[in-house]
Enzyme design. Sequence first.
Site, mmCIF file in Angstrom:
data_model
loop_
_atom_site.group_PDB
_atom_site.id
_atom_site.type_symbol
_atom_site.label_atom_id
_atom_site.label_comp_id
_atom_site.label_asym_id
_atom_site.label_seq_id
_atom_site.Cartn_x
_atom_site.Cartn_y
_atom_site.Cartn_z
ATOM 1 N N HIS A 72 0.875 -1.185 0.000
ATOM 2 C CA HIS A 72 0.000 0.000 0.000
ATOM 3 C C HIS A 72 0.898 1.217 0.000
ATOM 4 O O HIS A 72 1.626 1.458 0.974
ATOM 5 C CB HIS A 72 -0.907 -0.016 1.240
ATOM 6 C CG HIS A 72 -1.840 -1.185 1.221
ATOM 7 N ND1 HIS A 72 -3.137 -1.089 0.824
ATOM 8 C CD2 HIS A 72 -1.625 -2.496 1.516
ATOM 9 C CE1 HIS A 72 -3.707 -2.286 0.873
ATOM 10 N NE2 HIS A 72 -2.809 -3.151 1.293
ATOM 11 N N ILE A 81 12.969 0.116 11.204
ATOM 12 C CA ILE A 81 14.206 -0.206 11.916
ATOM 13 C C ILE A 81 15.134 -0.913 10.925
ATOM 14 O O ILE A 81 14.670 -1.624 10.025
ATOM 15 C CB ILE A 81 13.910 -1.105 13.143
ATOM 16 C CG1 ILE A 81 15.134 -1.232 14.032
ATOM 17 C CG2 ILE A 81 13.383 -2.470 12.752
ATOM 18 C CD1 ILE A 81 14.832 -1.806 15.404
ATOM 19 N N SER A 82 16.442 -0.712 11.053
ATOM 20 C CA SER A 82 17.373 -1.266 10.074
ATOM 21 C C SER A 82 18.242 -2.362 10.666
ATOM 22 O O SER A 82 18.978 -2.125 11.629
ATOM 23 C CB SER A 82 18.276 -0.154 9.523
ATOM 24 O OG SER A 82 19.295 -0.751 8.739
ATOM 25 N N ARG A 178 -7.700 -5.002 3.420
ATOM 26 C CA ARG A 178 -7.002 -5.916 4.329
ATOM 27 C C ARG A 178 -7.835 -6.386 5.511
ATOM 28 O O ARG A 178 -7.323 -7.084 6.377
ATOM 29 C CB ARG A 178 -5.717 -5.267 4.844
ATOM 30 C CG ARG A 178 -4.721 -4.938 3.754
ATOM 31 C CD ARG A 178 -4.121 -6.177 3.126
ATOM 32 N NE ARG A 178 -3.190 -5.840 2.051
ATOM 33 C CZ ARG A 178 -2.472 -6.715 1.375
ATOM 34 N NH1 ARG A 178 -2.567 -8.005 1.645
ATOM 35 N NH2 ARG A 178 -1.673 -6.332 0.405
HETATM 36 C C1 FAD Z 1 -6.030 -10.456 -0.600
HETATM 37 C C2 FAD Z 1 -4.870 -9.808 -1.296
HETATM 38 C C3 FAD Z 1 -3.979 -10.584 -2.007
HETATM 39 C C4 FAD Z 1 -2.880 -10.003 -2.665
HETATM 40 N N1 FAD Z 1 -1.984 -10.780 -3.313
HETATM 41 C C5 FAD Z 1 -0.902 -10.237 -3.893
HETATM 42 C C6 FAD Z 1 0.090 -11.024 -4.544
HETATM 43 O O1 FAD Z 1 -0.039 -12.231 -4.630
HETATM 44 N N2 FAD Z 1 1.181 -10.429 -5.070
HETATM 45 C C7 FAD Z 1 1.343 -9.072 -5.022
HETATM 46 O O2 FAD Z 1 2.341 -8.560 -5.523
HETATM 47 N N3 FAD Z 1 0.424 -8.285 -4.411
HETATM 48 C C8 FAD Z 1 -0.671 -8.823 -3.844
HETATM 49 N N4 FAD Z 1 -1.598 -8.015 -3.217
HETATM 50 C C9 FAD Z 1 -1.335 -6.593 -3.155
HETATM 51 C C10 FAD Z 1 -2.272 -5.801 -4.114
HETATM 52 O O3 FAD Z 1 -2.013 -6.134 -5.476
HETATM 53 C C11 FAD Z 1 -2.041 -4.296 -3.905
HETATM 54 O O4 FAD Z 1 -0.728 -3.964 -4.298
HETATM 55 C C12 FAD Z 1 -2.235 -3.876 -2.463
HETATM 56 O O5 FAD Z 1 -3.443 -4.400 -1.969
HETATM 57 C C13 FAD Z 1 -2.228 -2.363 -2.351
HETATM 58 O O6 FAD Z 1 -3.453 -1.905 -2.805
HETATM 59 P P1 FAD Z 1 -3.569 -0.572 -3.661
HETATM 60 O O7 FAD Z 1 -2.840 -0.719 -4.959
HETATM 61 O O8 FAD Z 1 -5.024 -0.247 -3.725
HETATM 62 O O9 FAD Z 1 -2.801 0.471 -2.708
HETATM 63 P P2 FAD Z 1 -1.958 1.744 -3.074
HETATM 64 O O10 FAD Z 1 -0.626 1.376 -3.615
HETATM 65 O O11 FAD Z 1 -1.954 2.575 -1.856
HETATM 66 O O12 FAD Z 1 -2.773 2.432 -4.219
HETATM 67 C C14 FAD Z 1 -3.997 3.101 -3.935
HETATM 68 C C15 FAD Z 1 -4.775 3.264 -5.233
HETATM 69 O O13 FAD Z 1 -4.054 4.118 -6.115
HETATM 70 C C16 FAD Z 1 -4.219 3.664 -7.456
HETATM 71 N N5 FAD Z 1 -2.911 3.307 -7.980
HETATM 72 C C17 FAD Z 1 -1.825 2.890 -7.290
HETATM 73 N N6 FAD Z 1 -0.797 2.679 -8.087
HETATM 74 C C18 FAD Z 1 -1.208 2.979 -9.327
HETATM 75 C C19 FAD Z 1 -0.602 2.933 -10.599
HETATM 76 N N7 FAD Z 1 0.643 2.560 -10.748
HETATM 77 N N8 FAD Z 1 -1.332 3.289 -11.661
HETATM 78 C C20 FAD Z 1 -2.621 3.672 -11.537
HETATM 79 N N9 FAD Z 1 -3.270 3.723 -10.366
HETATM 80 C C21 FAD Z 1 -2.572 3.375 -9.269
HETATM 81 C C22 FAD Z 1 -5.160 2.475 -7.422
HETATM 82 O O14 FAD Z 1 -6.491 2.929 -7.616
HETATM 83 C C23 FAD Z 1 -5.015 1.965 -6.001
HETATM 84 O O15 FAD Z 1 -6.160 1.276 -5.543
HETATM 85 C C24 FAD Z 1 -2.696 -8.589 -2.590
HETATM 86 C C25 FAD Z 1 -3.628 -7.819 -1.884
HETATM 87 C C26 FAD Z 1 -4.702 -8.408 -1.252
HETATM 88 C C27 FAD Z 1 -5.654 -7.521 -0.482
#
Ligand code: FAD
Length: 223
Positions: A72, A81-82, A178
């Site tokens: 996220h 922490i490192s 989450r």
């Molecule tokens: C149940 C579950 C299983 C998952 N499994 C995996 C997995 O197997 N492997 C893995 O790598 N990740 C996995 N994820 C992580 C998932 O793919 C997201 O990276 C994570 O939930 C962060 O969500 P987000 O992108 O909404 O959050 P943020 O990074 O905070 O982004 C917030 C919002 O900003 C927008 N946004 C962000 N980045 C971009 C972009 N580059 N371009 C356009 N719009 C953007 C989107 O609308 C996004 O919803 C999983 C997540 C969940 C909840």
Amino acid sequence: LKAELLYVFGDDLMIVNAARVSYGKHKSRFDQSDAKLLKYLKEHGHTSPFRHPQLQFRLHVPIFVERQLFKHQVGLTANSISGRYVDFSDEYYTPNEFRLQSKDSKQGSSDEKIDYYINEKYRIEYAGLITQIRHLYNKFIDEGIAKEQARMMLPLSLYTTFIWTGSLAAYLNLFDLRLKPDAQQETREVVGQMLELVRLTGKFTYTLEAWVYGKTIDNGDME
Ligand SMILES: Cc1cc2nc3c(=O)[nH]c(=O)nc-3n(C[C@H](O)[C@H](O)[C@H](O)COP(=O)(O)OP(=O)(O)OC[C@H]3O[C@@H](n4cnc5c(N)ncnc54)[C@H](O)[C@@H]3O)c2cc1C
């Protein structure tokens, strides 16, 4: 797993005032029409007003949970922490009960109970492995080997600490993704603590109602 809320900036009123600036309006007291407006904003994807409040947490979680949280990124910033500078190799996450792999989902674990004796057997083996790893890590450190290399052997269950600051909107997205049943249980646990801490501030009661707790959506009014 532990979440602490260190700083809070803003409240429900800050959000509706950010929305109402479009109309050149500003209020000094929150009322019921504002509660409706918060629901309206959420329902219509007007998310930018929710980005004004900021919150800072300190989280103490195993590395495998930190990795999921760090996915996220938008509106959030973190400092951890490192292991290059500090030896924090002494605390590991050990579940009371191992969960069986779910058969119908690639991500989750099953509700089916693990056999008591199998659980105990693997808890003991796991504890033994951690002891061995710690022993070798300490040998490396005593030998004068750099922490940045010695840490390579440490497992994902090692606890880490980080400070996470971000907008309320970012945390609302986190809560949405989450706290669902398909999210990992340990991650759900700490995110659940974060939500509870935000709720207890009493500053975002109507926002949380609109985004997390309430299911019904009313029409709002920007006026
Ligand atoms: C149940 C579950 C299983 C998952 N499994 C995996 C997995 O197997 N492997 C893995 O790598 N990740 C996995 N994820 C992580 C998932 O793919 C997201 O990276 C994570 O939930 C962060 O969500 P987000 O992108 O909404 O959050 P943020 O990074 O905070 O982004 C917030 C919002 O900003 C927008 N946004 C962000 N980045 C971009 C972009 N580059 N371009 C356009 N719009 C953007 C989107 O609308 C996004 O919803 C999983 C997540 C969940 C909840």
